[in-house]
Design an enzyme around this catalytic site. Structure first.
Site, PDB file in Angstrom:
ATOM      1  N   ARG A  92     -56.455  -4.789 -22.117  1.00 31.98           N
ATOM      2  CA  ARG A  92     -56.288  -4.411 -20.986  1.00 31.98           C
ATOM      3  C   ARG A  92     -56.254  -3.209 -20.794  1.00 31.98           C
ATOM      4  O   ARG A  92     -55.764  -2.488 -19.740  1.00 31.98           O
ATOM      5  CB  ARG A  92     -54.576  -5.141 -20.831  1.00 31.98           C
ATOM      6  N   SER A  97     -49.209 -12.454 -16.171  1.00 29.27           N
ATOM      7  CA  SER A  97     -48.557 -11.287 -16.567  1.00 29.27           C
ATOM      8  C   SER A  97     -48.161  -9.864 -16.020  1.00 29.27           C
ATOM      9  O   SER A  97     -48.608  -8.956 -15.411  1.00 29.27           O
ATOM     10  CB  SER A  97     -49.187 -10.727 -17.770  1.00 29.27           C
ATOM     11  N   GLU A 106     -48.457  -4.083 -15.971  1.00 33.33           N
ATOM     12  CA  GLU A 106     -49.866  -4.712 -16.714  1.00 33.33           C
ATOM     13  C   GLU A 106     -50.732  -4.562 -14.720  1.00 33.33           C
ATOM     14  O   GLU A 106     -51.260  -4.197 -14.041  1.00 33.33           O
ATOM     15  CB  GLU A 106     -50.445  -5.905 -16.976  1.00 33.33           C
TER      16      GLU A 106
HETATM   17  C1  LIG Z   1     -51.866 -16.881 -12.222  1.00 42.49           C
HETATM   18  C2  LIG Z   1     -52.445 -15.596 -12.414  1.00 42.49           C
HETATM   19  C3  LIG Z   1     -53.147 -15.963 -14.096  1.00 42.49           C
HETATM   20  C4  LIG Z   1     -53.434 -14.588 -14.457  1.00 42.49           C
HETATM   21  N1  LIG Z   1     -53.947 -14.522 -15.845  1.00 42.49           N
HETATM   22  C5  LIG Z   1     -54.559 -13.929 -16.674  1.00 42.49           C
HETATM   23  C6  LIG Z   1     -55.447 -13.273 -17.930  1.00 42.49           C
HETATM   24  O1  LIG Z   1     -55.456 -14.889 -18.050  1.00 42.49           O
HETATM   25  N2  LIG Z   1     -55.749 -12.786 -18.041  1.00 42.49           N
HETATM   26  C7  LIG Z   1     -56.413 -11.128 -17.290  1.00 42.49           C
HETATM   27  O2  LIG Z   1     -56.613 -10.185 -17.903  1.00 42.49           O
HETATM   28  N3  LIG Z   1     -55.733 -11.300 -16.202  1.00 42.49           N
HETATM   29  C8  LIG Z   1     -55.270 -12.068 -15.459  1.00 42.49           C
HETATM   30  N4  LIG Z   1     -54.511 -12.014 -14.583  1.00 42.49           N
HETATM   31  C9  LIG Z   1     -54.514 -10.783 -13.351  1.00 42.49           C
HETATM   32  C10 LIG Z   1     -55.943 -11.155 -12.615  1.00 42.49           C
HETATM   33  O3  LIG Z   1     -56.429 -12.530 -12.245  1.00 42.49           O
HETATM   34  C11 LIG Z   1     -56.592 -10.395 -13.349  1.00 42.49           C
HETATM   35  O4  LIG Z   1     -56.544  -8.547 -13.295  1.00 42.49           O
HETATM   36  C12 LIG Z   1     -58.041  -9.609 -12.336  1.00 42.49           C
HETATM   37  O5  LIG Z   1     -59.191  -9.610 -13.268  1.00 42.49           O
HETATM   38  C13 LIG Z   1     -58.120  -8.985 -11.339  1.00 42.49           C
HETATM   39  O6  LIG Z   1     -59.016  -9.679 -10.142  1.00 42.49           O
HETATM   40  P1  LIG Z   1     -58.923  -8.805  -8.496  1.00 42.49           P
HETATM   41  O7  LIG Z   1     -60.012  -9.300  -7.663  1.00 42.49           O
HETATM   42  O8  LIG Z   1     -57.800  -9.472  -7.492  1.00 42.49           O
HETATM   43  O9  LIG Z   1     -58.467  -7.652  -8.560  1.00 42.49           O
HETATM   44  P2  LIG Z   1     -57.879  -6.446  -7.764  1.00 42.49           P
HETATM   45  O10 LIG Z   1     -55.721  -7.236  -7.699  1.00 42.49           O
HETATM   46  O11 LIG Z   1     -57.781  -7.022  -6.650  1.00 42.49           O
HETATM   47  O12 LIG Z   1     -57.967  -4.956  -8.062  1.00 42.49           O
HETATM   48  C14 LIG Z   1     -57.020  -4.447  -9.401  1.00 42.49           C
HETATM   49  C15 LIG Z   1     -57.381  -3.789  -9.296  1.00 42.49           C
HETATM   50  O13 LIG Z   1     -59.115  -3.211  -9.687  1.00 42.49           O
HETATM   51  C16 LIG Z   1     -59.601  -2.667  -8.603  1.00 42.49           C
HETATM   52  N5  LIG Z   1     -60.794  -3.152  -7.810  1.00 42.49           N
HETATM   53  C17 LIG Z   1     -61.330  -4.443  -7.903  1.00 42.49           C
HETATM   54  N6  LIG Z   1     -62.576  -4.560  -7.822  1.00 42.49           N
HETATM   55  C18 LIG Z   1     -62.978  -3.479  -7.667  1.00 42.49           C
HETATM   56  C19 LIG Z   1     -64.560  -3.245  -8.186  1.00 42.49           C
HETATM   57  N7  LIG Z   1     -64.926  -3.444  -7.592  1.00 42.49           N
HETATM   58  N8  LIG Z   1     -64.630  -2.103  -8.386  1.00 42.49           N
HETATM   59  C20 LIG Z   1     -63.515  -0.996  -8.648  1.00 42.49           C
HETATM   60  N9  LIG Z   1     -62.139  -0.977  -9.038  1.00 42.49           N
HETATM   61  C21 LIG Z   1     -61.691  -2.002  -8.484  1.00 42.49           C
HETATM   62  C22 LIG Z   1     -58.788  -2.341  -8.239  1.00 42.49           C
HETATM   63  O14 LIG Z   1     -58.733  -1.772  -6.998  1.00 42.49           O
HETATM   64  C23 LIG Z   1     -57.548  -2.535  -8.428  1.00 42.49           C
HETATM   65  O15 LIG Z   1     -56.998  -1.235  -9.228  1.00 42.49           O
HETATM   66  C24 LIG Z   1     -54.202 -13.636 -13.855  1.00 42.49           C
HETATM   67  C25 LIG Z   1     -53.586 -13.311 -12.319  1.00 42.49           C
HETATM   68  C26 LIG Z   1     -52.519 -14.368 -12.062  1.00 42.49           C
HETATM   69  C27 LIG Z   1     -52.539 -13.993 -10.606  1.00 42.49           C
END
Ligand SMILES: Cc1cc2nc3c(=O)[nH]c(=O)nc-3n(C[C@H](O)[C@H](O)[C@H](O)COP(=O)(O)OP(=O)(O)OC[C@H]3O[C@@H](n4cnc5c(N)ncnc54)[C@H](O)[C@@H]3O)c2cc1C
Length: 340
Positions: A165, A239, A335
Site C-alpha cells: 500500500r 479497508s 489507509e
Molecule cells: C469497497 C472498497 C474496496 C476496496 N478494496 C481495495 C483493495 O482490495 N485493494 C486496494 O489496494 N484498495 C482498495 N480500495 C481502495 C481504493 O479503491 C483504491 O485505493 C483506489 O486505487 C482508489 O482509486 P480512486 O480513483 O478512487 O482514488 P481517489 O480516492 O480519488 O484518490 C486516492 C489518492 O490518489 C490520488 N490520486 C488519484 N488519482 C491520481 C492521479 N491521476 N495522479 C496523482 N494522484 C492521484 C488522490 O489525490 C488521493 O491522494 C477499496 C475501496 C473501496 C471503497
C-alpha cells in the site's frame, strides 16, 4: 478551457459520502485541460486535490482549493510479443472496467484485482493489491505531469518504489505529480495466482488445470461482494487501516499472549498482523458512534451510513487506534488519505 465550478459540493465524488464543499471543482478530459487546470491553481495559489473515484480519501472538512477530477480516457496496445502485451491506459479510466476489458481481449494478470473501485491513475499511488496480487506485479511504467514545471516525466516500476500500500507518490514525491497514464505488462497466456487461501477454496470444485482467468475474476468478485459493503449502498472506502507489519520478536510475544492472533509472514524478520482481527478483539466490530460504524462483517472497514461529516469518521478511527494500541501495543495506520 475546462469549466471551473465555484463552491462545488463533492459529497457525490467521495465514496464515504462525506458532505463537503470545494472552493473550485473542474473535470478534465485530456492532458491539455489538465495543464490549464494546474495553471489556474498556480495563478490563484490554490491547494490541489487530484481526484479519481474518491474511494480512498476522507474529507475532514471543506476543501479550500481546486479539486481536479481526472476524466481522461483511452486504452492502447503500445507493444507486444508472443508472450506479453503492453497496454497503456489513461488515468481517468475506471479500474474494474479495465480488468473486464483485459479479460475480454485475452490479456491476463489483472483477474485477482477485480472489483477494486476507483481510477487507473490512482492505482499506483498505493500500489493497489488484493488476493495475492499487487499492481507492481503487472506494472511496466507510468507517465506523470510535474505539477510545478508542467513537464511529463516517466517512472519505471523500480522508480515508483512500490511497497505494501505504498509508493514514492505517498512519500518523497507526495503532491508533486499528476499521473496521466499507466502502462501494464500483461500475459497473453493465463498465469494464474491462486496462492490466496480464500480464492483457492472458492475454486476447489474445479480441477486446478481447468481454472480460467474469468473464473478467478468471478470468484474474486463473489468473495468481495460477500465481505465488503458496496459503497453505493453503504458509504465506505474499503479497508480503513493498513495491516500492521511488526518485527518477528514482537509478533512472538503477542502470539504468546494471544494464541489466535491472525498473521502472515512478510520476510525473515517481519510479520503482518490482520488489522481486522485486532479491531475485532478490541471490541469494536459492529459498534456505531455518531452515525459512523465499524462494519459488522469486517472490522477493518468503517462505514458512514448516516453520511456524516469526515471529522466524526476520524474521531471513531482515533478511538479504534487507541484501543488497539492499548491492548496490543500496535499502532494502526490509516489507509485512505485525509484532506485538507
Ligand atoms: C469497497 C472498497 C474496496 C476496496 N478494496 C481495495 C483493495 O482490495 N485493494 C486496494 O489496494 N484498495 C482498495 N480500495 C481502495 C481504493 O479503491 C483504491 O485505493 C483506489 O486505487 C482508489 O482509486 P480512486 O480513483 O478512487 O482514488 P481517489 O480516492 O480519488 O484518490 C486516492 C489518492 O490518489 C490520488 N490520486 C488519484 N488519482 C491520481 C492521479 N491521476 N495522479 C496523482 N494522484 C492521484 C488522490 O489525490 C488521493 O491522494 C477499496 C475501496 C473501496 C471503497
Amino acid at each position: 478551457m475546462p469549466l471551473f465550478l465555484p463552491h462545488f459540493n463533492i459529497q457525490k465524488f467521495n465514496t464515504l459520502a462525506v458532505p463537503a464543499v470545494a472552493n473550485y471543482f473542474v473535470s478534465v478530459q485530456n492532458d491539455e485541460e489538465l495543464r490549464e487546470a494546474l495553471a489556474f491553481a498556480r495563478t490563484e495559489k490554490l491547494p490541489l486535490l487530484i481526484l479519481g473515484g474518491g474511494s480512498n480519501i476522507v474529507l475532514r472538512a471543506d476543501f479550500p482549493g481546486l479539486v481536479i477530477h481526472i476524466k481522461t480516457r483511452g486504452l492502447d496496445v503500445v507493444a507486444e510479443n508472443d508472450e506479453y502485451v503492453w497496454l497503456k491506459v489513461a488515468a481517468g479510466e475506471n479500474w474494474h472496467q479495465l480488468v473486464e476489458y483485459t479479460l475480454d481481449n485475452g490479456y491476463y494478470g489483472l483477474e485477482n484485482l477485480s472489483l477494486i473501485p476507483g481510477s487507473v491513475g490512482a492505482a499506483p499511488i498505493q500500489n493497489i493489491g488484493a488476493y495475492g496480487v499487487e499492481l507492481k506485479d503487472v506494472f511496466a511504467e507510468l507517465a506523470a505531469l510535474d505539477i510545478q514545471s508542467g513537464l511529463t516525466v516517466m517512472f519505471t516500476n523500480e522508480s515508483c518504489q512500490f511497497g505494501y500500500r505504498e509508493s514514492i507518490f505517498k512519500q518523497t514525491l507526495k503532491d508533486l505529480y499528476v499521473i496521466t497514464s499507466v502502462t501494464l505488462k500483461l500475459n497473453k497466456t493465463p498465469a494464474l495466482n491462486l496462492q490466496y487461501p480464500a480464492l483457492r477454496s472458492a475454486l476447489k470444485e474445479i480441477p486446478a488445470g481447468d481454472i480460467s482467468p474469468e473464473q478467478v475474476s468471478a470468484a474474486v468478485i463473489a468473495i468481495r461482494q460477500s465481505k465488503l459493503p458496496d459503497p453505493q449502498q453503504v458509504p465506505n472506502v474499503g479497508s480503513f487501516f493498513k495491516n500492521p507489519v511488526v518485527p518477528v520478536g514482537q509478533f512472538e510475544s503477542l502470539k504468546l499472549r494471544f494464541p489466535h492472533l491472525v498473521s502472515y509472514p512478510v520476510d525473515d524478520s517481519h510479520m503482518k498482523l490482520a488489522a481486522g482481527w485486532l479491531i475485532d478483539q478490541a471490541g469494536w466490530r459492529g459498534k456505531e458512534v455518531d452515525g459512523v460504524r465499524v462494519h459488522p462483517d469486517q472490522a477493518l472497514v468503517l462505514t458512514n451510513p448516516g453520511k456524516r461529516e469526515g471529522k466524526l469518521i476520524l474521531q471513531l478511527a482515533d478511538r479504534v487506534i487507541a484501543s488497539v494500541e492499548e491492548l496490543f501495543g500496535v499502532t494502526l495506520e490509516m489507509e485512505p488519505r485525509v484532506y485538507p
